[in-house]
Design a protein around this motif. Structure first.
Motif, short mmCIF file in Angstrom:
data_model
loop_
_atom_site.label_atom_id
_atom_site.label_comp_id
_atom_site.label_asym_id
_atom_site.label_seq_id
_atom_site.Cartn_x
_atom_site.Cartn_y
_atom_site.Cartn_z
N LEU A 24 41.17 39.67 91.51
CA LEU A 24 39.82 39.50 91.00
C LEU A 24 38.75 40.29 91.76
O LEU A 24 37.61 40.36 91.29
CB LEU A 24 39.44 38.01 91.03
CG LEU A 24 40.24 37.12 90.09
CD1 LEU A 24 39.93 35.66 90.37
CD2 LEU A 24 39.96 37.45 88.64
N THR A 27 36.63 42.69 89.76
CA THR A 27 35.75 41.98 88.83
C THR A 27 34.55 41.38 89.56
O THR A 27 33.41 41.48 89.10
CB THR A 27 36.52 40.87 88.11
OG1 THR A 27 37.55 41.46 87.30
CG2 THR A 27 35.60 40.03 87.23
N PRO A 51 35.14 33.66 88.14
CA PRO A 51 36.13 34.05 89.15
C PRO A 51 36.25 33.04 90.28
O PRO A 51 37.37 32.76 90.75
CB PRO A 51 35.60 35.40 89.65
CG PRO A 51 34.88 35.97 88.48
CD PRO A 51 34.22 34.79 87.80
#
Length: 291
Positions: A24, A27, A51
């Motif tokens: 992640l 992101t 997230p």
């Protein structure tokens, strides 16, 4: 209830955090910069989990964490006098019973229904069918003109089985589908070859979290991420500027590639579907027993 000593559960929590952040981090960094991504943002916009919720670890229902004062402020957890923590399953089941029972029925039905692999991802094409170029979803250029895109759609039979894809069809595309889908038909129409039905395992695991474990939730997220990539590569959008070469389902070779990947995702999804059913069933959380 299964007890985990502090050294065991803290190690699992750290391992999960490391795994999640490895996936992640791009992101998180992109969101901090306020940058949008045409493929990956869907996983957070549509499915709603942030997230940070994927990075945080929890064990799922039926597990007691010994010496866990960190969980005193965590939502949906209860603390015992000895300092141990566990998911407040009784309260969550009471609050989410409708979702639990529907999810149990849906997972059971899809598990028992033969998978289908003849849609070739054309739901994405139906979502832009006969749509003027300046009104196309997501504001991304198409690989073909409006008329060429329409001709490709019209040369196929649309066989979408998932209502949450069908509901985004353009009005002229709706009657081209082999059947008109409704929300009420979902348990009877979803099937294990469908990309969106398999992505939705992440949705159901998220809706039931933290009754479901963070490990299962993230496994479902990774499947959804991989399926999302195929879904968009097989779409009519030109995503080459973002590094995604098309799976050209308008060709025989592209269709074969799509089906090959679709079958692999169906196999992964079936294993996750069984795990999700197992976690729903822990301690009799629902009345939807296995048939």
């Amino acid at each position: 209830m299964h007890h985990l000593p502090r050294d065991v559960w803290t190690a699992r929590a750290a391992e999960h955090r490391e795994r999640a952040l490895a996936v992640l981090a791009p992101t998180i960094e992109r969101r901090q910069r306020g940058e949008r991504h045409p493929v990956w943002d869907f996983l957070f916009d549509y499915y709603r989990l942030r997230p940070a919720e994927l990075v945080a670890w929890s064990p799922g229902a039926g597990v007691v964490l010994d010496d866990a004062p960190e969980f005193a402020e965590r939502r949906h957890f209860r603390m015992d006098e000895d300092g141990s923590a566990s998911v407040d399953a009784a309260a969550l089941v009471a609050a989410r019973r409708t979702t639990l029972e529907f999810t149990g029925r849906l997972l059971s039905a899809v598990s028992q229904r033969p998978a289908q692999f003849g849609c070739f991802g054309l739901h994405e094409w139906a979502m832009v069918y006969r749509q003027p170029a300046d009104r196309v979803r997501h504001g991304i250029a198409l690989r073909f003109s409006t008329d060429e895109t329409a001709a490709i759609v019209e040369s196929h039979e649309l066989r979408c089985t998932h209502f949450d894809a069908f509901r985004f069809f353009t009005p002229p595309a709706v009657p081209l589908n082999h059947v008109a889908l409704t929300r009420d038909d979902q348990v009877d129409s979803d099937q294990g070859g469908c990309l969106h039905a398999n992505m939705d395992l992440y949705k159901w695991a998220g809706k039931l979290h933290p009754l479901t474990s963070s490990t299962l939730l993230f496994d479902c997220f990774e499947l959804a991420r991989d399926v999302r990539e195929l879904d968009m590569r097989a779409s009519p959008y030109d995503l080459r500027p973002w590094g995604f070469e098309p799976v050209a389902v308008e060709t025989a070779a592209g269709k074969a590639d799509h089906v090959r990947q679709q079958r692999g995702f169906a196999e992964r999804a079936q294993l996750l579907r069984e795990r999700l059913r197992d976690e729903i069933d822990v301690s009799g959380l629902t009345g939807s027993r296995r048939s």
